[in-house]
Design an enzyme around this catalytic site. Structure first.
Site, PDB file in Angstrom:
ATOM      1  N   ASP A   1      21.323 -13.498  18.399  1.00  0.00           N
ATOM      2  CA  ASP A   1      21.388 -14.708  18.385  1.00  0.00           C
ATOM      3  C   ASP A   1      20.234 -14.869  18.476  1.00  0.00           C
ATOM      4  O   ASP A   1      19.278 -16.087  18.522  1.00  0.00           O
ATOM      5  CB  ASP A   1      22.757 -15.326  19.617  1.00  0.00           C
ATOM      6  CG  ASP A   1      22.085 -14.631  20.846  1.00  0.00           C
ATOM      7  OD1 ASP A   1      21.641 -13.356  20.655  1.00  0.00           O
ATOM      8  OD2 ASP A   1      22.544 -14.988  21.739  1.00  0.00           O
TER       9      ASP A   1
ATOM     10  N   HIS B   1       1.889   1.223   0.589  1.00  0.00           N
ATOM     11  CA  HIS B   1       2.370   0.217   1.343  1.00  0.00           C
ATOM     12  C   HIS B   1       2.697   0.492   2.412  1.00  0.00           C
ATOM     13  O   HIS B   1       3.342   0.296   3.431  1.00  0.00           O
ATOM     14  CB  HIS B   1       3.489  -0.528   0.857  1.00  0.00           C
ATOM     15  CG  HIS B   1       3.139  -1.527  -0.823  1.00  0.00           C
ATOM     16  ND1 HIS B   1       4.257  -1.632  -1.683  1.00  0.00           N
ATOM     17  CD2 HIS B   1       2.032  -2.171  -0.729  1.00  0.00           C
ATOM     18  CE1 HIS B   1       3.400  -2.034  -2.086  1.00  0.00           C
ATOM     19  NE2 HIS B   1       1.554  -3.085  -1.833  1.00  0.00           N
TER      20      HIS B   1
ATOM     21  N   ASP C   1      -5.538  -3.191   5.857  1.00  0.00           N
ATOM     22  CA  ASP C   1      -5.495  -3.827   4.916  1.00  0.00           C
ATOM     23  C   ASP C   1      -4.711  -5.601   5.529  1.00  0.00           C
ATOM     24  O   ASP C   1      -3.674  -5.182   6.094  1.00  0.00           O
ATOM     25  CB  ASP C   1      -4.547  -3.598   3.005  1.00  0.00           C
ATOM     26  CG  ASP C   1      -4.473  -4.734   2.216  1.00  0.00           C
ATOM     27  OD1 ASP C   1      -4.341  -6.018   2.539  1.00  0.00           O
ATOM     28  OD2 ASP C   1      -3.457  -4.103   1.453  1.00  0.00           O
TER      29      ASP C   1
ATOM     30  N   ASP D   1      -5.947 -12.017   2.520  1.00  0.00           N
ATOM     31  CA  ASP D   1      -6.118 -10.514   2.251  1.00  0.00           C
ATOM     32  C   ASP D   1      -6.759  -9.697   1.422  1.00  0.00           C
ATOM     33  O   ASP D   1      -8.103  -9.828   0.933  1.00  0.00           O
ATOM     34  CB  ASP D   1      -4.711 -10.404   0.781  1.00  0.00           C
ATOM     35  CG  ASP D   1      -4.682  -9.034   0.551  1.00  0.00           C
ATOM     36  OD1 ASP D   1      -4.552  -7.686   1.167  1.00  0.00           O
ATOM     37  OD2 ASP D   1      -3.684  -9.645  -0.681  1.00  0.00           O
TER      38      ASP D   1
ATOM     39  N   HIS E   1      -2.608   1.449  -9.640  1.00  0.00           N
ATOM     40  CA  HIS E   1      -2.370  -0.336  -8.998  1.00  0.00           C
ATOM     41  C   HIS E   1      -3.224  -1.235 -10.020  1.00  0.00           C
ATOM     42  O   HIS E   1      -4.307  -0.835 -10.526  1.00  0.00           O
ATOM     43  CB  HIS E   1      -2.214  -0.568  -7.626  1.00  0.00           C
ATOM     44  CG  HIS E   1      -3.004  -0.841  -7.043  1.00  0.00           C
ATOM     45  ND1 HIS E   1      -4.411  -1.297  -7.090  1.00  0.00           N
ATOM     46  CD2 HIS E   1      -3.863   0.598  -5.873  1.00  0.00           C
ATOM     47  CE1 HIS E   1      -5.087  -1.119  -6.531  1.00  0.00           C
ATOM     48  NE2 HIS E   1      -5.342   0.026  -5.798  1.00  0.00           N
TER      49      HIS E   1
ATOM     50  N   HIS F   1      -4.216 -10.209  -7.519  1.00  0.00           N
ATOM     51  CA  HIS F   1      -3.379 -10.773  -7.512  1.00  0.00           C
ATOM     52  C   HIS F   1      -4.002 -12.264  -7.593  1.00  0.00           C
ATOM     53  O   HIS F   1      -5.332 -11.989  -6.610  1.00  0.00           O
ATOM     54  CB  HIS F   1      -1.948 -10.478  -7.190  1.00  0.00           C
ATOM     55  CG  HIS F   1      -2.606 -10.074  -5.567  1.00  0.00           C
ATOM     56  ND1 HIS F   1      -2.759 -10.549  -4.885  1.00  0.00           N
ATOM     57  CD2 HIS F   1      -2.951  -8.926  -4.917  1.00  0.00           C
ATOM     58  CE1 HIS F   1      -2.831 -10.241  -3.603  1.00  0.00           C
ATOM     59  NE2 HIS F   1      -3.146  -9.447  -3.894  1.00  0.00           N
TER      60      HIS F   1
ATOM     61  N   HIS G   1       0.943 -13.084  -2.552  1.00  0.00           N
ATOM     62  CA  HIS G   1       1.192 -12.390  -4.397  1.00  0.00           C
ATOM     63  C   HIS G   1       1.536 -13.802  -4.709  1.00  0.00           C
ATOM     64  O   HIS G   1       3.092 -13.609  -4.368  1.00  0.00           O
ATOM     65  CB  HIS G   1       2.130 -11.313  -4.932  1.00  0.00           C
ATOM     66  CG  HIS G   1       1.495 -10.398  -4.180  1.00  0.00           C
ATOM     67  ND1 HIS G   1       2.589  -9.669  -3.033  1.00  0.00           N
ATOM     68  CD2 HIS G   1       0.701  -9.377  -4.319  1.00  0.00           C
ATOM     69  CE1 HIS G   1       1.741  -8.428  -3.029  1.00  0.00           C
ATOM     70  NE2 HIS G   1       0.163  -8.194  -3.490  1.00  0.00           N
TER      71      HIS G   1
ATOM     72  N   GLU H   1      -9.574  -5.370  -5.734  1.00  0.00           N
ATOM     73  CA  GLU H   1      -9.695  -4.842  -4.715  1.00  0.00           C
ATOM     74  C   GLU H   1      -8.882  -3.364  -5.894  1.00  0.00           C
ATOM     75  O   GLU H   1      -7.834  -2.402  -5.703  1.00  0.00           O
ATOM     76  CB  GLU H   1      -7.803  -4.865  -4.234  1.00  0.00           C
ATOM     77  CG  GLU H   1      -6.595  -5.536  -4.970  1.00  0.00           C
ATOM     78  CD  GLU H   1      -5.315  -5.175  -3.768  1.00  0.00           C
ATOM     79  OE1 GLU H   1      -4.761  -4.757  -3.500  1.00  0.00           O
ATOM     80  OE2 GLU H   1      -4.642  -7.237  -4.129  1.00  0.00           O
TER      81      GLU H   1
ATOM     82  N   TYR I   1      -6.794   6.808  -4.591  1.00  0.00           N
ATOM     83  CA  TYR I   1      -6.534   7.574  -3.419  1.00  0.00           C
ATOM     84  C   TYR I   1      -5.883   9.412  -4.213  1.00  0.00           C
ATOM     85  O   TYR I   1      -5.685   9.314  -5.569  1.00  0.00           O
ATOM     86  CB  TYR I   1      -4.700   7.057  -4.239  1.00  0.00           C
ATOM     87  CG  TYR I   1      -5.157   5.433  -4.333  1.00  0.00           C
ATOM     88  CD1 TYR I   1      -5.376   5.284  -2.214  1.00  0.00           C
ATOM     89  CD2 TYR I   1      -4.885   4.537  -4.875  1.00  0.00           C
ATOM     90  CE1 TYR I   1      -5.306   3.568  -1.838  1.00  0.00           C
ATOM     91  CE2 TYR I   1      -5.432   3.205  -4.529  1.00  0.00           C
ATOM     92  CZ  TYR I   1      -5.244   3.438  -2.685  1.00  0.00           C
ATOM     93  OH  TYR I   1      -5.926   1.434  -3.675  1.00  0.00           O
TER      94      TYR I   1
ATOM     95  N   ARG J   1      -9.551   1.908  -0.245  1.00  0.00           N
ATOM     96  CA  ARG J   1      -9.318  -0.007  -1.357  1.00  0.00           C
ATOM     97  C   ARG J   1     -10.667  -0.494  -0.340  1.00  0.00           C
ATOM     98  O   ARG J   1     -10.621  -0.372   0.582  1.00  0.00           O
ATOM     99  CB  ARG J   1      -7.833  -0.119  -1.100  1.00  0.00           C
ATOM    100  CG  ARG J   1      -7.439  -1.258  -2.213  1.00  0.00           C
ATOM    101  CD  ARG J   1      -6.249  -1.497  -2.362  1.00  0.00           C
ATOM    102  NE  ARG J   1      -5.114  -2.100  -1.102  1.00  0.00           N
ATOM    103  CZ  ARG J   1      -4.766  -1.287  -0.261  1.00  0.00           C
ATOM    104  NH1 ARG J   1      -4.183  -0.030  -0.876  1.00  0.00           N
ATOM    105  NH2 ARG J   1      -3.880  -1.371   0.956  1.00  0.00           N
TER     106      ARG J   1
ATOM    107  N   GLU K   1     -10.933  -4.785  -0.609  1.00  0.00           N
ATOM    108  CA  GLU K   1     -10.620  -5.927  -1.572  1.00  0.00           C
ATOM    109  C   GLU K   1     -10.720  -7.070  -0.510  1.00  0.00           C
ATOM    110  O   GLU K   1     -11.155  -6.767   0.471  1.00  0.00           O
ATOM    111  CB  GLU K   1      -8.740  -5.864  -1.158  1.00  0.00           C
ATOM    112  CG  GLU K   1      -8.480  -6.802  -1.650  1.00  0.00           C
ATOM    113  CD  GLU K   1      -6.638  -6.992  -1.227  1.00  0.00           C
ATOM    114  OE1 GLU K   1      -5.614  -7.811  -1.951  1.00  0.00           O
ATOM    115  OE2 GLU K   1      -6.790  -6.473  -0.585  1.00  0.00           O
TER     116      GLU K   1
END
Length: 437
Positions: free
Chosen positions: A38, A242, A259, A270, A349, A353, A360, A383, A387, A405, A407
């Site tokens: 609940d 991710h 990130d 972002d 990647h 975006h 996104h 970004e 890697y 990375r 960004e």
């Protein structure tokens, strides 16, 4: 609220201007979601619904009716209920919706089955988010069936159902000055959070403790929500795009990739930064970082009106690939490496975006067969990253397990672009200076 209420009315009017004169649009709010038993997940409004109303309650439906005599924008929402509000909090109610959100008309949502079929009747076209919610699809069909059951008495059911998203999402792609102001605020708060996390980092600190520092700054600065689950990846975890487990201790000599971004009035930021746990880049880390930073500068420079969406990615890709060749991680010529996509084990990647009410965000990247041209008011991320998988035995051991990375959030202006997240450092010297103890 930073966003003026008249902004939402302007958006509704723009959408109505794109609708057929004998049509109707029906846009539901987000439903509440059960977390367990609940207990509910914290409510987050549907982005399309919020874009058109600013109304932040569940169990509501917006109806737009071009040419309606008593007003073109109608909201169905929950009524005021003192007993329920004692348990669950304040409700706006139909009267409050008109007063506070500038709707033309409003009704209790419990009366929607009696009222809305009459509004749909006689309209030849119905716009609504087809297929997004099976329960809502069924409800729309029930309203239409109610009208069809009365055809012999002269009722006229709609003959066409049209997906609303294409037109609405194209409107959302172009941010107004008011939207950019809100997004700049989100970028400012998120940048401060990243700076605080850099200062907090040290060997032995856990990834989730840096995540806590981010959330603490978000809330201290007045925003309750993250735009997405924060990624805090130390060492080899930074190579997982991710990664959200955020449970490992940070190790001396490793990098940590963060990130993360907050939401301000449902608008996302972002930002990604990568920095050394101990405050000093090693030589291999420094060499790879400089390649990624140079790629990001090249990509941001390509964000300007008249360039197409993919220009930024192409610019970053050339710099990243040449850097990999220069460091001996790839062999052969730049053109051969690009043609053969031999960079993909290290950069898998896209370079960005759209950004807005969704991290996104909505909006087409292509128009027909061509990449979309950038125009003022569009907001995107930039970004690039590299890697080096920890188990990649094709490269020298010194490179393995390094994930980087960088960004930023960038808005297209009339003569170039503006970085909304510039408050967090990204050069090696500036990062090391911030982290100096």
């Amino acid at each position: 609220m930073l966003m003026p209420i008249k902004e939402f009315a302007s958006r509704r009017n723009k959408l109505i201007g794109h609708m057929a004169p004998d049509s109707i649009a029906i846009i539901p709010s987000a439903p509440e979601r059960v977390r367990n038993r609940d207990v509910l997940h914290p409510f987050r409004q549907d982005s399309d619904f919020f874009y058109l109303t600013g109304f932040d309650e569940p169990e509501a439906v917006l109806v737009l009716i071009p040419g309606r005599e008593h007003g073109e924008s109608v909201l169905f929402c929950k009524e005021r209920n003192p007993e329920k509000e004692l348990w669950d909090g304040y409700l706006t109610g139909p009267e409050g919706a008109i007063e506070k959100f500038g709707l033309d008309d409003a009704f209790p949502v419990v009366d929607i089955d009696e009222i809305l079929p009459g509004m749909i009747e006689g309209r030849s076209r119905v716009y609504y988010p087809l297929g997004r919610d099976k329960a809502f699809d069924s409800q729309v069909m029930e309203w239409v069936q109610t009208i069809r059951s009365k055809v012999r008495t002269g009722a006229q059911p709609p003959g066409e159902f049209v997906a609303l998203e294409h037109t609405l999402h194209d409107l959302r792609l172009y941010k107004s000055p008011a939207e950019i102001k809100v997004m700049a605020k989100a970028g400012e708060i998120s940048a401060e959070a990243h700076c605080n996390a850099m200062k907090k980092a040290a060997p032995g600190v856990y990834e989730y403790q840096l995540e806590a520092e981010l959330i603490h700054t978000f809330m201290t600065r007045g925003t309750r929500n993250t735009a997405y689950p924060s990624i805090v990846g130390g060492g080899r975890n930074g190579c997982i795009l991710h990664y959200i487990e955020n449970s490992a201790p940070l190790k001396d000599g490793d990098l940590v990739l963060i990130d993360a971004g907050c939401e301000v009035e449902n608008y996302a930021s972002d930002i990604t930064r990568t920095f050394p746990v101990n405050g000093k880049f090693s030589e291999p880390q420094r060499a790879l970082y400089e390649v990624v930073l140079s790629a990001q500068y090249a990509a941001i420079d390509a964000v300007r009106p008249g360039n197409h969406w993919n220009h930024s990615h192409e610019a970053a890709l050339r710099v990243l690939t040449q850097g990999l060749i220069n460091l001996g991680l790839l062999s052969g010529s730049l053109e051969d490496a690009l043609e053969q996509a031999s960079y993909k084990p290290f950069f898998m990647h896209r370079t960005g975006h759209w950004l807005g009410l969704d991290v996104h965000d909505v909006g087409d990247y292509r128009v027909g067969e061509a990449w979309r041209l950038l125009e003022p008011g569009m907001v995107l991320t930039v970004e690039p990253g590299l890697y080096i998988a920890p188990d990649n035995t094709d490269v020298d051991e010194k490179w393995r397990g390094i994930g980087i990375r960088i960004e930023d959030d960038v808005v297209v202006t009339k003569d170039g672009c503006r970085v909304l997240s510039e408050g967090v450092p990204k050069t090696i010297d500036d990062i090391e200076a911030l982290m100096a103890r």
